[in-house]
Design a protein around this motif. Sequence first.
Motif, short mmCIF file in Angstrom:
data_model
loop_
_atom_site.label_atom_id
_atom_site.label_comp_id
_atom_site.label_asym_id
_atom_site.label_seq_id
_atom_site.Cartn_x
_atom_site.Cartn_y
_atom_site.Cartn_z
N ALA A 62 0.86 -1.18 0.00
CA ALA A 62 0.00 0.00 0.00
C ALA A 62 0.89 1.23 0.00
N TYR A 63 0.50 2.24 -0.76
CA TYR A 63 1.32 3.43 -0.93
C TYR A 63 0.51 4.70 -0.86
N ALA A 64 1.20 5.79 -0.56
CA ALA A 64 0.67 7.15 -0.69
C ALA A 64 1.71 7.96 -1.44
N PRO A 69 4.67 21.20 -2.26
CA PRO A 69 4.71 22.53 -2.89
C PRO A 69 6.03 22.82 -3.61
N ASP A 70 7.13 22.21 -3.18
CA ASP A 70 8.42 22.45 -3.84
C ASP A 70 8.59 21.62 -5.11
N GLY A 71 7.56 20.84 -5.49
CA GLY A 71 7.60 20.06 -6.71
C GLY A 71 8.03 18.62 -6.52
N ALA A 72 8.59 18.28 -5.36
CA ALA A 72 9.00 16.90 -5.12
C ALA A 72 7.77 16.02 -4.95
N LEU A 73 7.95 14.74 -5.22
CA LEU A 73 6.90 13.76 -5.03
C LEU A 73 7.35 12.83 -3.91
N SER A 74 6.64 12.87 -2.78
CA SER A 74 6.99 12.03 -1.63
C SER A 74 6.24 10.72 -1.73
N ILE A 75 6.98 9.61 -1.58
CA ILE A 75 6.38 8.29 -1.60
C ILE A 75 6.50 7.69 -0.21
N SER A 76 5.38 7.20 0.31
CA SER A 76 5.34 6.52 1.61
C SER A 76 4.64 5.18 1.43
N HIS A 77 4.96 4.22 2.30
CA HIS A 77 4.12 3.03 2.31
C HIS A 77 3.11 3.20 3.43
N ARG A 79 1.25 0.47 4.74
CA ARG A 79 0.87 -0.88 5.15
C ARG A 79 0.27 -0.92 6.54
N PHE A 80 0.57 0.08 7.37
CA PHE A 80 0.02 0.16 8.73
C PHE A 80 -1.22 1.04 8.79
N GLY A 81 -1.70 1.49 7.62
CA GLY A 81 -2.87 2.36 7.53
C GLY A 81 -2.52 3.70 6.93
N VAL A 82 -3.49 4.34 6.27
CA VAL A 82 -3.23 5.62 5.61
C VAL A 82 -2.94 6.72 6.62
N ASP A 83 -3.36 6.53 7.87
CA ASP A 83 -3.06 7.54 8.89
C ASP A 83 -1.71 7.32 9.55
N ARG A 84 -0.99 6.27 9.14
CA ARG A 84 0.33 5.97 9.71
C ARG A 84 1.34 5.71 8.59
N PRO A 85 1.54 6.68 7.69
CA PRO A 85 2.46 6.46 6.58
C PRO A 85 3.91 6.36 7.06
N VAL A 86 4.69 5.57 6.33
CA VAL A 86 6.13 5.44 6.59
C VAL A 86 6.84 6.04 5.38
N ALA A 87 7.54 7.16 5.60
CA ALA A 87 8.22 7.85 4.50
C ALA A 87 9.28 6.95 3.89
N LEU A 88 9.29 6.88 2.56
CA LEU A 88 10.29 6.10 1.86
C LEU A 88 11.29 7.00 1.14
N VAL A 89 10.83 7.72 0.13
CA VAL A 89 11.73 8.59 -0.63
C VAL A 89 10.99 9.84 -1.08
N ASP A 90 11.76 10.87 -1.34
CA ASP A 90 11.28 12.07 -2.02
C ASP A 90 11.90 12.03 -3.41
N LEU A 91 11.05 12.12 -4.42
CA LEU A 91 11.53 12.11 -5.80
C LEU A 91 11.60 13.54 -6.31
N ILE A 92 12.69 13.85 -6.99
CA ILE A 92 12.85 15.16 -7.61
C ILE A 92 13.00 14.96 -9.11
N GLU A 93 12.57 15.96 -9.87
CA GLU A 93 12.62 15.85 -11.32
C GLU A 93 14.06 15.76 -11.80
N ALA A 94 14.33 14.71 -12.59
CA ALA A 94 15.66 14.53 -13.17
C ALA A 94 15.66 14.89 -14.66
N ALA A 95 14.52 14.73 -15.30
CA ALA A 95 14.33 15.04 -16.73
C ALA A 95 12.82 15.09 -16.97
#
Length: 166
Positions: A62-64, A69-77, A79-95
């Motif tokens: 399960a993911y969120a 606002p700075d344009g990055a896309l934050s990906i969290s899992h 799995r413990f519920g949408v109210d308890r996200p676990v931050a995985l990575v912040d993606l920044i535009e490469a191209a």
Amino acid sequence: MAVRRVVIDVADRGAEGRNDAAMTGRADGTVEWLNGRPHEVTWREHGRWTEGPLAGTRFSSAYAWHRRPDGALSISHTRFGVDRPVALVDLIEAAPGMWRSARPHLCGEDEYAAELVIAGPVVAVTWTVTGPSTDYVLIAHYSPACALRDDPAIRDDLRSDAGGYR
């Protein structure tokens, strides 16, 4: 929407006691969208491994994804519920149409780096996982067009940068 996962044992070191050999293979599944809050999508995906040593085994996750606002896309899992996200990575535009991890996610001694590519109707997320007990690549293809393209708030944020996405 469908999801296809492909896992490749990059170092082919499974015989040396590494964990990744058991994951090498292909899996197919479906995605269930949970919400469409402004600038965020959450979903569950589930299916079965269809090839490799795990053939017949179920998978789920399960993911969120949240557009900041700075344009990055934050990906969290979530799995413990949408109210308890676990931050995985912040993606920044490469191209245009491509985002990469600003820095890898650490899980124990393993590092998880991600890349997101939007190409036509397919959204591909590639996770490269390295560490003392693993060395593999997991590629997830989401198709047809996923909620990132259907959610107006996120779609408008991505549209100007997504190359073939228009």
